[in-house]
Design an enzyme around this catalytic site. Sequence first.
Site, mmCIF file in Angstrom:
data_model
loop_
_atom_site.group_PDB
_atom_site.id
_atom_site.type_symbol
_atom_site.label_atom_id
_atom_site.label_comp_id
_atom_site.label_asym_id
_atom_site.label_seq_id
_atom_site.Cartn_x
_atom_site.Cartn_y
_atom_site.Cartn_z
ATOM 1 N N LEU A 44 0.860 -1.182 0.000
ATOM 2 C CA LEU A 44 0.000 0.000 0.000
ATOM 3 C C LEU A 44 0.896 1.231 0.000
ATOM 4 O O LEU A 44 2.089 1.135 0.272
ATOM 5 C CB LEU A 44 -0.912 -0.001 1.235
ATOM 6 C CG LEU A 44 -1.896 -1.176 1.325
ATOM 7 C CD1 LEU A 44 -2.578 -1.177 2.687
ATOM 8 C CD2 LEU A 44 -2.921 -1.103 0.206
ATOM 9 N N ALA A 45 0.324 2.393 -0.263
ATOM 10 C CA ALA A 45 1.135 3.618 -0.256
ATOM 11 C C ALA A 45 1.875 3.750 1.067
ATOM 12 O O ALA A 45 3.058 4.071 1.101
ATOM 13 C CB ALA A 45 0.264 4.837 -0.516
ATOM 14 N N GLU A 46 1.196 3.508 2.185
ATOM 15 C CA GLU A 46 1.821 3.513 3.498
ATOM 16 C C GLU A 46 1.195 2.448 4.383
ATOM 17 O O GLU A 46 0.030 2.080 4.211
ATOM 18 C CB GLU A 46 1.670 4.871 4.210
ATOM 19 C CG GLU A 46 2.503 5.975 3.628
ATOM 20 C CD GLU A 46 1.709 6.883 2.710
ATOM 21 O OE1 GLU A 46 2.313 7.740 2.060
ATOM 22 O OE2 GLU A 46 0.473 6.727 2.619
ATOM 23 N N THR A 47 1.990 1.999 5.342
ATOM 24 C CA THR A 47 1.544 1.099 6.405
ATOM 25 C C THR A 47 2.085 1.677 7.703
ATOM 26 O O THR A 47 3.245 2.073 7.764
ATOM 27 C CB THR A 47 2.087 -0.331 6.203
ATOM 28 O OG1 THR A 47 1.632 -0.835 4.940
ATOM 29 C CG2 THR A 47 1.624 -1.264 7.314
ATOM 30 N N HIS A 76 -2.070 11.232 5.678
ATOM 31 C CA HIS A 76 -3.109 10.199 5.603
ATOM 32 C C HIS A 76 -2.843 9.025 6.533
ATOM 33 O O HIS A 76 -3.775 8.486 7.139
ATOM 34 C CB HIS A 76 -3.355 9.811 4.130
ATOM 35 C CG HIS A 76 -3.107 8.409 3.747
ATOM 36 N ND1 HIS A 76 -1.873 7.974 3.316
ATOM 37 C CD2 HIS A 76 -3.929 7.337 3.710
ATOM 38 C CE1 HIS A 76 -1.954 6.690 3.034
ATOM 39 N NE2 HIS A 76 -3.183 6.283 3.266
#
Length: 176
Positions: A44-47, A76
């Site tokens: 994902l874009a970030e975790t 986000h």
Amino acid sequence: MRVNFVTVDVFTTTQFAGNPLGVVLNAEGLSSEQMQTIAAEFNLAETTFVLPPKNPAHTAEVRIFTPRHEMPFAGHPNVGTAFALAREGKSYGRPVRGDSVIFEEKAGLVPISLLKDGGTISGARLASPQLLTVTDEVPADLARLLAVGGGYSDDKPPSLHRLLRRPVHSGRTQKP
């Protein structure tokens, strides 16, 4: 070690829309390398990885990873992590309630207001942990990354303006 995680859709009220985020709720005991591997696996874009706070007055320590590197702060992931912890109702056995949470991050303390619709958590609002600044100097590691074709010296880092005016070298792609 069993890792408990949730995925949340940030900046939307529609499931499977918005900006997806993985939140590992029990990251205590994971190494940085393990966190990076998990973030790469989620892709994902970030975790985010939730750890017990160093200061008990705060809600949690939060580390943010993209599939390739750790980030000191991002908007986000904080909104989504605050939402996930508030909905969970607890973090490391401590209740998460009230109208705000405070995260400890590499960029500093991040105070976050919880938004409610009636009694239900519906989102979060935050402020940057540091004031944003504009400068003519470019950090050395960024200058090296952007300095395509040479011309960079540790003694005299180029300005961002000069770096962005440099020609960009690109490779060829094969059309199918």
